[in-house]
Structures are given as C-alpha cells and as structure tokens.
Write a protein that holds these residues in place. Structure first.
Motif, short mmCIF file in Angstrom:
data_model
loop_
_atom_site.label_atom_id
_atom_site.label_comp_id
_atom_site.label_asym_id
_atom_site.label_seq_id
_atom_site.Cartn_x
_atom_site.Cartn_y
_atom_site.Cartn_z
N TYR A 63 55.59 144.93 -17.21
CA TYR A 63 56.98 144.63 -17.91
C TYR A 63 58.01 145.38 -16.87
N SER A 67 62.58 143.88 -20.69
CA SER A 67 61.57 143.57 -21.78
C SER A 67 61.22 144.99 -22.25
N TRP A 95 53.53 144.71 -12.47
CA TRP A 95 54.76 144.71 -12.13
C TRP A 95 55.32 145.93 -11.43
N GLY A 98 57.61 148.26 -13.50
CA GLY A 98 57.02 148.59 -14.62
C GLY A 98 56.30 150.05 -14.26
N GLU A 186 52.88 142.71 -21.75
CA GLU A 186 53.09 141.37 -20.85
C GLU A 186 54.83 141.02 -21.22
N ALA A 187 55.33 140.82 -20.06
CA ALA A 187 56.57 140.02 -20.23
C ALA A 187 56.53 138.98 -19.49
N THR A 211 56.29 139.89 -25.37
CA THR A 211 57.54 139.43 -25.71
C THR A 211 57.62 138.54 -27.05
#
Lengths: 284, 210
Positions: A63, A67, A95, A98, A186-187, A211
């Motif tokens: 993320y 998020s 990510w 992230g 997880e986003a 999310t």
C-alpha cells in the motif's frame, strides 16, 4: 423555497463542514467506543496468536500513503503481536511507495517493543535476527511465483543491500515452505495474485488486511478457505487492536468514522424526505 | 515476418509457461524459472521507460507552454529533488531508505501528507454524493439504499451501541448475498480473462503488436 425544497438541496459546503466537525471532535477529545469483534478478524488474530515462538511469518506490505490510515495500524499491531509472541516477521513489499512505510513502522514498533521489553526484563528484538525487511523488487506475479522456489532468485539482499545469507534469521529461509503464514496488507489487487499463485500453487496460508473499499472483494476467498482471515479497513484494524488489548489510532479513528457514517445516513434520510415530499407536490 | 515472429514468440512462450505448470520438472520447470526472471528484469526496465515518458511529456508541455505547464514544472522539479535526495542518501547511508536520510525526510513530510490528504478529501465528496444520489426512486434503488444504510451503520461501533444485532446483520450481508454476487462477477471476469488470454496466445488478438 420551502423547507422541503431546502432539505432536498442542502449546500454541499454545509455537508463538508459538518463532516469535518464529525471527524475532528472525536479525535480532539479522544473519544473511544467499544469495538465489536467480527469472525473474520478473530480468525486472523487466532491464526497468528497460535503460532509457536520462532515461527516465520511473511508480511507483504502493498500500500501507499493514500491507504496508510487504514493499513498502517494493522501492520503496526501485527508487528507488535509478532514481537510479543517471539515470531519472526519477514517483510516484503510489492508497491514501491510502500517500502518507506514498511521501514518506518518496522523501526517504530521495534523501538517501542524494545522499550517495553527492557522495562519488563524480556529479550529485545534485533534486526536481522528477529525481523527483517527484504524490500521491493519489480516483477509482481513473476516474483510471487519465483519465490515459491527460491527467494534469493529475486531478493539477494534486504532493503539495505545486506546479502540475505548475512542475516542470521534468513540463512535457512528459501521459499514459502519456510513460512507458516503470509499476511498481505493490500490496497490493490496483489492479494488476488497471492491467492492465485502463492496459495493455489504452493499452499501457503494467507490472511488479508485490506482497505474497506477492497475488503468485500475478498469474501469469496474467505468463504472458500483460500484465505483464513480478513481485516477490512479501519474497523478491521480497530478490532485487531482490541484483540491485542492495545487500542491505538484505529480505535480512536472508528469513533470519528461512526459519527460520519451516522451523519451521512441522516443526510440521506433528509434528502429522501425532501425528494418524496417534493415529488408529491410536483405531482399534485 | 514482422507480425509472424512476435506471434510465434507469444505462442511458444505461453505454451512453455502453461506446460510447466503441469510438468514442473526439467526442462519445462527450468524454462519457466528463466522466463519469470526475464519478466522481472523487463518489469524493472518498464519503470525506467515510464519515467522517461513522463519527463518527455511534461518537458514538451513546458516547451510549448500548453495549458497547465506550470504544474509540469512543479512535477519535474519535484522529480529532480527526489532523485538528488535519493542519490545523496544512497551514498551517505548506503540506502535511500535509511530512517535518518533526507529522502525519507522528504517522503515523511511531503509524500505522506500529500497522498493522505488527496485520499481523505474523498470522504467529503462521498458524503455529498451519497446525499444527492441515494434517492429511493424505485424498488432497486430502495433495496440498495436500505442495504447501504444497514452496512454503513453495522460496520462501525455505533451500530453495536444502537442495536447489538446490527454488526451481525451487516456481516451476514457481506458474507452471503454480497459474497455471492462478487463470486459471480469474479467467475465472469476470470472466464473473460481466459478467453482473452487464449486469443492472445493463438494470435487472434493482436492489438498488443500496435
């Protein structure tokens, strides 16, 4: 314009102002509410809590700062749980944005745990021995499949460039078989890739922290047993904090969210009242 | 030949990957491992390509003074600042991601507030849009409205305060009817995915060749 026409067409600035007040007041006055625990979160918590000390757990931080308010509290609470249970969390990032978030939270929670552990006379956690972060590499799905065979094919070193074989905790860690659990924060859609490839091909157990917007997408996987737990949004984070008996940002944030949800429902009801009365008048 | 060679490469590569799923042993397993590594390397280069394309596009915008060119200047300056900060931090600390580095300082005090704020603004627009859009105009809209209200209240602590069964009802809606609909959509998407993949593998779909 009569009153019903007014309530059907409330100026959006009034709505924005009331939403801002509903968010700010609980945060300023630190109002807390009791958090009910849902079954998916309880399953996630118990799955981690019942792991024995020394077990490895892979945490995928996927993320970005958008998020962060929902997922960072989950990540921090999970890290604290890992440190308290003597588990060995290994962070991986899919990510790029992230990675700094994963490093920031990891460092903060290690410092906080060590402060508490020193007070209580327990062992402190050390990077490379008790936890590590292998960083981000491009590759996405290819990487998820590839590390099912050998992590070092894609991650020769951690985020600092230290070779994995130099980290005491990573000496015998090669693939998913060495991990009891994969906790995906997880986003986006990387979680689905983990289910399709890591769980389906290599059989690793997966828990999702997602999310609130994405969490409904994970229910089919929860029902089929492809994931064994699910934390949805700030509510999921608050439930996890409650189960850990460490209420924090998420617990406080849920009060603000509660008030905003009630406000939105009131506005929806007002809008519908205005709409129906207005429609009746227009017809007559 | 300009079209036939890429089509042949696509077909052979996809066949190897599919066969190696069922026969993970050599030589297919080895070929799959090599393909996956190549994929990861190419993915890294596509990031470079993306950066180059972004800089080129915004440079052209500045050169031609198109509408909004000032924001392009901001983007390029921001990009340059982060590259310089990351490079200096890399040399000083061995990694740009060190907690004390200037790169992380910029990330913590520029990127995090900016991205979080952008996302946080959504709450205001959602409140306004929900007020305007959620009208019980017909049966479908009324059902949607009632379900949305139950889930919105049931998924926050105040729902439990109002009525202790609210969270359970909201969870039932998420776990049963919502899940069923989502599964149907997921299966449909997956079947479409398989169909498109087959078309690409067999060379019927050639849009990726441009």
């Amino acid at each position: 314009m009569n009153i019903f026409e007014r309530i059907e067409k409330i100026d959006r600035r009034i709505i924005f102002l009331l939403v801002a007040i509903a968010v700010l007041l609980p945060l300023i006055f630190k109002v807390r509410m009791e958090i009910p625990i849902s079954e998916p979160v309880k399953k996630a918590f118990v799955s981690v809590d019942t792991l024995s000390s020394g077990t490895y757990i892979l945490i995928s931080v996927d993320y970005d700062p958008a998020s962060m308010p929902e997922l960072q509290p989950m990540y921090k609470t999970l890290l604290m749980q890992c440190f308290e249970k003597g588990l060995k969390p290994v962070m991986i990032v899919q990510w790029p944005l992230g990675l700094p978030l994963s490093i920031k939270a990891m460092s903060e929670m290690a410092v906080e745990y060590n402060r508490i552990a020193s007070k209580e006379g327990k062992d402190t956690v050390v990077y490379g021995v008790d936890y590590c972060n292998i960083g981000y590499r491009p590759g996405g799905v290819a990487q998820i499949v590839g590390i099912g065979k050998e992590i070092r094919d894609y991650f020769e070193s951690d985020y600092k460039g230290t070779p994995l074989d130099s980290l005491p905790m990573m000496k015998d860690i090669h693939n998913y078989d060495n991990f009891a659990l994969l906790f995906c924060l997880e986003a986006g859609s990387m979680g689905e890739m983990y289910v399709q490839y890591a769980n389906a091909r290599f059989g690793i157990k997966i828990i999702f922290g997602m999310t609130a917007v994405s969490a409904p997408d994970a229910y089919p996987y929860l029902q089929s047993g492809q994931i064994i737990g699910l934390l949805g949004g700030l509510q999921g984070a608050a439930e996890y904090e409650t189960l850990m008996k460490k209420p924090g940002f998420a617990t406080m944030g849920m009060t603000a969210q509660s008030w905003v949800h009630v406000l939105i429902v009131l506005f929806i009801l007002l809008g519908n009242i205005g709409y129906f009365i207005g429609r009746k008048k227009r017809r007559s | 030949m300009r079209r036939e060679i890429p089509l042949a490469i696509t077909f052979i590569t996809s066949l190897i990957i599919i066969v190696s799923f069922f026969i993970p042993h050599a030589p297919f397993g080895t070929m799959q491992e090599i393909s996956l590594k190549w994929y990861a390397i190419i993915a890294g280069f596509t990031m470079l390509l993306g950066v180059d394309s972004l800089i080129h596009m915004h440079s052209q915008k500045i050169k031609r003074k198109k509408s909004g060119w000032v924001y392009s200047v901001v983007l390029i300056v921001g990009f340059a600042v982060f590259v310089v900060a990351g490079t200096i931090s890399g040399f000083r600390y061995g990694t740009a991601m060190d907690i004390n580095s200037s790169f992380m300082y910029l990330y913590n005090y520029v990127i995090i507030p900016l991205q979080s704020t952008m996302f946080a603004l959504l709450s205001f627009f959602i409140a306004s849009a929900a007020y305007r859009a959620f009208r019980a105009r017909n049966l479908d809209a009324t059902l949607l409205l009632i379900t949305a209200v139950i889930v919105m209240i049931g998924r926050v602590p105040i729902g439990n305060q109002i009525w202790h069964n609210f969270p359970a009802i909201a969870e039932w809606i998420m776990a049963i009817p919502q899940m069923a609909a989502k599964r149907g959509i997921l299966i449909g998407i997956s079947l479409g995915y398989i169909a498109v993949s087959l078309r690409i593998m067999l060379g019927i779909e050639r849009s990726y060749l441009s």
